[in-house]
Motif scaffolding. Structure first.
Motif, PDB file in Angstrom:
ATOM      1  N   GLU A  94       2.254   1.751  -3.471  1.00 38.55           N
ATOM      2  CA  GLU A  94       1.273   2.065  -4.491  1.00 38.55           C
ATOM      3  C   GLU A  94       1.199   3.538  -4.305  1.00 38.55           C
ATOM      4  O   GLU A  94       0.569   4.013  -5.406  1.00 38.55           O
ATOM      5  N   GLY A  95       0.886   4.032  -3.201  1.00 36.30           N
ATOM      6  CA  GLY A  95       0.540   5.234  -2.854  1.00 36.30           C
ATOM      7  C   GLY A  95       1.586   6.244  -3.604  1.00 36.30           C
ATOM      8  O   GLY A  95       1.391   7.197  -4.077  1.00 36.30           O
ATOM      9  N   GLY A 112       3.054   9.029 -10.690  1.00 38.91           N
ATOM     10  CA  GLY A 112       2.327   8.795 -12.030  1.00 38.91           C
ATOM     11  C   GLY A 112       3.047   7.801 -12.495  1.00 38.91           C
ATOM     12  O   GLY A 112       3.440   8.058 -13.780  1.00 38.91           O
ATOM     13  N   THR A 160       4.805   3.658 -12.743  1.00 40.15           N
ATOM     14  CA  THR A 160       4.603   2.105 -12.495  1.00 40.15           C
ATOM     15  C   THR A 160       5.623   1.563 -11.703  1.00 40.15           C
ATOM     16  O   THR A 160       7.051   2.326 -11.678  1.00 40.15           O
ATOM     17  N   ARG A 200       1.377   6.223  -7.355  1.00 38.23           N
ATOM     18  CA  ARG A 200       0.229   7.221  -7.684  1.00 38.23           C
ATOM     19  C   ARG A 200       0.469   8.694  -7.879  1.00 38.23           C
ATOM     20  O   ARG A 200       0.375   9.153  -8.535  1.00 38.23           O
ATOM     21  N   LYS A 202       0.773  -1.245  -0.025  1.00 39.46           N
ATOM     22  CA  LYS A 202      -0.112   0.034  -0.198  1.00 39.46           C
ATOM     23  C   LYS A 202       1.128   1.407   0.133  1.00 39.46           C
ATOM     24  O   LYS A 202       0.613   2.170  -0.534  1.00 39.46           O
TER      25      LYS A 202
END
Length: 719
Positions: free
Chosen positions: A83-84, A90, A92, A87, A80
């Motif tokens: 992934e934050g 922007g 991968t 994000r 998590k």
């Protein structure tokens, strides 16, 4: 690098808003462009009544590509968290880079933001500027949400370089940007396209629009002066009116008209004010007589009859205006010659402030204070009281009711017409001065007396009802009144101790505040607005006076700042007796400032502070005061004996210098202690094990403190 041209074309913008609007347009656009990465070589804003124009040279064609590196979570961190981070960046996971750090392996992301074309950025910044423009007043029209000072008709926005011209695509509430503008409303109303700023300015001039407000003002002034000179007259200088008129026209056409003979005997100030306020006319004066004989008006177009019709219409309107002024003047003169005091009696029905009673009551307080101040200012007491009682009589005249800016000036005319002495009449005009830091200060004793009384009454009155300035708010201009008191006292070299007259005036105002009843006050909106007997401050008159004097001292610091006198130097002088004598205080501060600027003065302050610190610590430790008893027979060193002698010599010079208020001499005598004090501290240990020597040296330090403190409180000096 392209150049950017923006024009916001609308209905007429009020002249008073144009300069600020041009500055706001320039700042908002340039700040927005720079923030987005577009730098530029230069920018200029120009205004006319119908357009705001901004020309920017040397703009970047696109914003630069930006590479940014961000540090992320540790390798192996919870999904998590990773992934934050992804994000936010922007990216991968496969675009992350693992790096070893002292705290273990960490993910790093390299974010690249590609540059954007200038047109795209300009469109965003301009739209935001238009939608959020800070007009003092704005309006809506039609059905859209856009607000502008007057209806906005078109937006010109182009980027131009060697390759050609590009329209920046933009739409704001149905108004689409383009490359066209319009000329003069009447003389060249058709729209035309432009390719650059030079092309824009040249075509506007051919379309009867002078783009630069400075050029319009210069053209108006030169033509006006030439016309007046040809008639053997001169134009009355008025830079504010010139700037305003330059903001009313796009194509200035200067015309000179005649004033009807029946109005030529009106006071020149009446003619000038009436023409300026109502018609925006310049006054043209006969230099031999001082009379205003003609006027200059500025039309916004050329006509086939060379302005004859325009002049005829203006002269007709002006005659009607001046007929009113003549009526007021003649009526006022009849009253003044018969009994001018009926105006002052009528002020019993005019409220000065709802907690301080009527204008008539205030005039009575000012008159009483003027009588008390007269011996100090060199005025005759009876004359000072009479002048104070008449000074505001014109507030009830018809002319001042129509033109409030003529208050005082008209009073001078009316009091002279009533047969009073010219010096008494002059008070009516001069007692309002000085109104600001650059305004002239009256010098005639009667005028100085009433001006000082008027300002002190204003200050003590509002202090008495606890209506003091707070922060940037000063609705009663009390800072200006305090500065007026300072300038009156210093520039006229008045030796007036303010504490006693201020305390007496505080008490008069407190009594007035307590005595105000609901029947005395005529301008309340409701009964809840009336405070009754709770109007007066709960502090004693002595406490109020002390607080007010501190306020005046604060304004004095601001006043002396322009002379380069620091606040701490003034504080060192305020701490001395007689600080309510502003002239004495300033003389002391100037002398101290001159001494502190020398090497001897600066080092003496350090020596004084060293002596004061050692003495203060010893007194706290021993629980006694070392203030007497130093005896030269206990001195062990030559430097110690030399300091005893130097202190005696300094005191012998300082005492008569202070008595005669020769502060430079007193300061010089104090500064001469620098050498003996320095030598003493180099040779002598004050806190020695020998108690007798220690006490004697501490008492010697007390003598240093006493001698220096008789001149100024050096403990207040910074550094």
């Amino acid at each position: 690098m392209p150049d950017l041209l923006i024009e916001l074309f609308s209905e007429e913008i009020p002249a008073r808003m144009q300069t600020r609007a041009g500055e706001d347009l320039k700042k908002r656009i340039t700040d927005g462009l720079v923030e987005a990465g577009l730098t530029y070589a230069g920018a200029a804003a120009l205004t006319t009544p119908r357009r705001l124009t901004l020309a920017i040279e040397g703009l970047l064609a696109e914003s630069p590509t930006i590479r940014e590196e961000r540090k992320g979570p540790k390798v192996g961190a919870p999904d998590k968290a990773i992934e934050g981070f992804l994000r936010g960046a922007g990216l991968t996971r496969d675009q992350l880079e693992e790096r070893d750090t002292p705290k273990g392996a960490v993910y790093f992301a390299t974010i690249e933001k590609a540059g954007r074309p200038a047109a795209e950025i300009v469109a965003e910044v301009l739209e935001a500027t238009i939608r959020n423009f800070p007009w003092p007043k704005s309006m809506r029209w039609g059905s859209g949400p856009l607000r502008w000072v007057r209806p906005l008709h078109s937006i010109l926005c182009i980027l131009s370089d060697e390759a050609g011209t590009q329209v920046v695509p933009l739409e704001v509430d149905g108004i689409t940007s383009g490359d066209t503008t319009a000329g003069h409303r009447f003389m060249a109303p058709n729209r035309f396209s432009v390719t650059s700023f030079d092309d824009y300015a040249a075509k506007l001039k051919r379309a009867f629009v002078v783009l630069n407000p400075g050029d319009r003002a210069e053209h108006i002034w030169n033509d006006a002066q030439n016309m007046a000179f040809a008639a053997g007259l001169e134009v009355v200088d008025d830079k504010g009116l010139l700037a305003e008129v330059a903001g009313l026209v796009e194509w200035p056409v200067v015309l000179m008209g005649q004033i009807d003979d029946e109005f030529l005997d009106l006071p020149p100030e009446v003619l000038q004010t009436s023409m300026k306020e109502h018609q925006k006319f310049f006054s043209v004066r006969n230099p031999k007589t001082g009379r205003i004989e003609r006027f200059i008006t500025v039309a916004n177009r050329e006509t086939a009859d060379n302005g004859a019709t325009i002049l005829a219409g203006n002269q007709k309107v002006l005659s009607a205006r001046l007929a009113d002024a003549k009526f007021f003047w003649e009526n006022d003169l009849r009253v003044a010659k018969s009994d001018i005091t009926q105006w002052t009696r009528a002020l019993e029905n005019v409220t000065f402030h709802n907690k301080l009673g009527t204008q008539s009551q205030r005039i009575g307080r000012i008159a009483a204070l003027a009588r008390e101040l007269a011996p100090v200012t060199g005025a005759e007491a009876d004359q000072a009281e009479k002048a104070a009682r008449l000074a505001k009589a014109d507030l009830n005249s018809e002319m001042v009711y129509e033109f409030p800016e003529l208050q005082g000036l008209m009073g001078r005319y009316y009091i002279e017409a009533a047969g009073e002495d010219a010096a008494v009449a002059a008070v009516a005009q001069e007692h309002y001065s000085p109104l600001g830091p650059s305004d002239d200060v009256p010098t005639a004793p009667l005028s100085v007396t009433v001006a000082l009384a008027d300002k002190l009454d204003t200050l003590t009155g509002f202090w008495a009802i606890d209506e003091k300035p707070t922060g940037s708010k000063d609705p009663f201009a009390l800072r200006r009144s305090a500065l007026g008191v300072i300038r009156l006292a210093i520039l006229n070299e008045l030796r007036v101790k303010l504490r006693e007259p201020m305390q007496a005036q505080v008490e008069r105002n407190r009594s007035a505040a307590r005595s105000v009843t609901i029947d005395d006050v005529l301008d309340f909106d409701s009964i809840e607005d009336f405070d009754g007997v709770g109007n007066a401050s709960e502090l004693s008159s002595k406490e109020i006076t002390g607080d007010l004097l501190a306020f005046i001292h604060d304004r004095l610091k601001v006043f002396l700042r322009d002379e380069g006198i620091r606040h701490d130097i003034i504080d060192a002088c305020i701490a001395m007796d007689g600080n309510d004598d502003l002239n004495l205080l300033v003389k002391r501060a100037r002398a101290l400032n001159a001494v502190i600027a020398t090497e001897d003065g600066e080092n003496l302050v350090q020596g004084f502070k060293r002596a004061n610190n050692i003495l203060t610590q010893a007194e706290e430790k021993d629980g006694v005061e070392y203030s007497y008893g130093a005896d030269v027979k206990f001195a062990e060193t030559n430097s110690e004996r030399a300091l005893f002698a130097a202190l005696d010599q300094a005191q012998a010079r300082i005492d008569p210098a202070l008595t005669s208020e020769d502060f430079p001499a007193a300061m010089s005598a104090m500064a001469a202690l620098r050498g003996p004090v320095d030598a003493f501290f180099e040779d002598v240990q004050v806190n020695t094990d020998n108690d007798i020597l220690r006490r004697n040296r501490l008492n010697l330090l007390s003598q240093i403190r006493q001698v220096c403190s008789s001149v100024a409180d050096l403990s207040k000096i910074d550094g």
